[in-house]
Motif scaffolding. Structure first.
Motif, short mmCIF file in Angstrom:
data_model
loop_
_atom_site.label_atom_id
_atom_site.label_comp_id
_atom_site.label_asym_id
_atom_site.label_seq_id
_atom_site.Cartn_x
_atom_site.Cartn_y
_atom_site.Cartn_z
N LYS A 170 0.85 -1.19 0.00
CA LYS A 170 0.00 0.00 0.00
C LYS A 170 0.89 1.25 0.00
N PRO A 171 0.38 2.36 -0.47
CA PRO A 171 1.18 3.60 -0.42
C PRO A 171 1.68 3.93 0.99
N GLU A 172 0.92 3.58 1.99
CA GLU A 172 1.35 3.86 3.37
C GLU A 172 2.49 2.96 3.84
N ASP A 173 2.87 1.98 3.02
CA ASP A 173 4.05 1.17 3.33
C ASP A 173 5.33 1.86 2.86
N THR A 174 5.21 2.98 2.17
CA THR A 174 6.37 3.73 1.71
C THR A 174 7.22 4.16 2.91
N ALA A 175 8.49 3.77 2.89
CA ALA A 175 9.38 4.06 4.02
C ALA A 175 10.77 3.56 3.68
N VAL A 176 11.73 3.96 4.51
CA VAL A 176 13.04 3.32 4.51
C VAL A 176 12.95 2.14 5.47
N TYR A 177 13.32 0.98 5.00
CA TYR A 177 13.25 -0.25 5.80
C TYR A 177 14.65 -0.61 6.28
N TYR A 178 14.73 -0.88 7.58
CA TYR A 178 16.00 -1.21 8.23
C TYR A 178 15.93 -2.60 8.83
N CYS A 179 17.02 -3.35 8.70
CA CYS A 179 17.11 -4.56 9.50
C CYS A 179 17.99 -4.28 10.70
N ALA A 180 17.73 -5.02 11.75
CA ALA A 180 18.43 -4.80 13.01
C ALA A 180 18.63 -6.13 13.71
N GLY A 181 19.66 -6.20 14.55
CA GLY A 181 19.97 -7.44 15.25
C GLY A 181 20.28 -7.21 16.71
N THR A 182 19.94 -8.21 17.51
CA THR A 182 20.22 -8.18 18.94
C THR A 182 20.46 -9.59 19.44
N TYR A 183 21.18 -9.70 20.55
CA TYR A 183 21.34 -11.00 21.19
C TYR A 183 20.36 -11.18 22.34
N LYS A 184 19.41 -10.25 22.46
CA LYS A 184 18.32 -10.40 23.40
C LYS A 184 17.24 -11.27 22.77
N GLY A 185 16.24 -11.60 23.54
CA GLY A 185 15.12 -12.38 23.03
C GLY A 185 14.24 -11.54 22.13
N LEU A 186 13.17 -12.17 21.66
CA LEU A 186 12.24 -11.52 20.74
C LEU A 186 11.72 -10.22 21.34
N THR A 187 11.96 -9.11 20.66
CA THR A 187 11.58 -7.81 21.18
C THR A 187 11.26 -6.86 20.05
N ARG A 205 11.36 -3.47 20.74
CA ARG A 205 11.88 -2.19 21.20
C ARG A 205 13.17 -1.84 20.46
N GLN A 206 13.19 -0.68 19.83
CA GLN A 206 14.36 -0.27 19.05
C GLN A 206 15.61 -0.22 19.90
N GLY A 207 15.45 0.23 21.13
CA GLY A 207 16.60 0.36 22.01
C GLY A 207 17.28 -0.95 22.36
N ASP A 208 16.60 -2.06 22.11
CA ASP A 208 17.18 -3.37 22.38
C ASP A 208 18.08 -3.86 21.25
N TYR A 209 18.10 -3.13 20.14
CA TYR A 209 18.86 -3.55 18.96
C TYR A 209 20.11 -2.67 18.79
N PRO A 210 21.28 -3.20 19.04
CA PRO A 210 22.50 -2.41 18.86
C PRO A 210 23.04 -2.42 17.44
N HIS A 211 22.60 -3.36 16.62
CA HIS A 211 23.16 -3.51 15.28
C HIS A 211 22.11 -3.15 14.23
N TRP A 212 22.47 -2.26 13.32
CA TRP A 212 21.54 -1.74 12.32
C TRP A 212 22.20 -1.71 10.95
N GLY A 213 21.40 -1.94 9.91
CA GLY A 213 21.84 -1.72 8.56
C GLY A 213 21.61 -0.28 8.16
N GLN A 214 21.96 0.02 6.91
CA GLN A 214 21.89 1.40 6.43
C GLN A 214 20.50 1.75 5.90
N GLY A 215 19.66 0.76 5.67
CA GLY A 215 18.31 0.99 5.19
C GLY A 215 18.17 0.85 3.68
N THR A 216 16.98 0.49 3.26
CA THR A 216 16.66 0.41 1.84
C THR A 216 15.29 1.05 1.61
#
Length: 123
Positions: A87-104, A106-117
């Motif tokens: 949908k048009p409302e899906d328009t965005a920069v999409y980022y992947c992120a990684g953490t060694y915490k459990g399923l979460t 919360r952005q603050g739980d993810y220390p590793h980020w890509g540059q976005g697409t």
């Protein structure tokens, strides 16, 4: 250290499908939780979906639950986001992120980020 590289974004029409990829370099992801976030113009970055790498458990935002699928390929150390019925409302920069915490979600739980697409959905 984990390095993440997204790809697969582009310009599509409403109703189309798209698959985003996130390749990993550096430390392995076997004990990680990986996630997709997105940031639309003028809006805060928001959670889309997450997956526990070893068990494959998933967690979705309400906006993504029926149309998006998060998946991973352990052999390729790659995370995917399959997006259908865009949908048009899906328009965005999409980022992947990684953490060694459990399923979460919360952005603050993810220390590793890509540059976005960038994903742009035209009406």
């Amino acid at each position: 250290q984990v390095q993440l590289y997204e790809s697969g974004g582009g310009l599509v029409q409403a109703g189309d499908s798209l698959r985003l990829s996130c390749a990993r370099a550096g430390a392995p992801l076997s004990t990680a939780t990986m996630a997709w976030f997105r940031q639309a113009p003028g809006r805060e970055r928001e959670f889309v979906a997450a997956i526990s790498w070893s068990a494959g458990d998933t967690y979705y935002a309400r906006s993504a639950k029926d149309r998006f699928t998060i998946a991973r390929d352990d052999a390729k150390q790659t995370l995917y986001l399959n997006m259908d019925s865009l949908k048009p409302e899906d328009t965005a920069v999409y980022y992947c992120a990684g953490t060694y915490k459990g399923l979460t979600q919360r952005q603050g739980d993810y220390p590793h980020w890509g540059q976005g697409t960038q994903v742009t959905v035209s009406s």
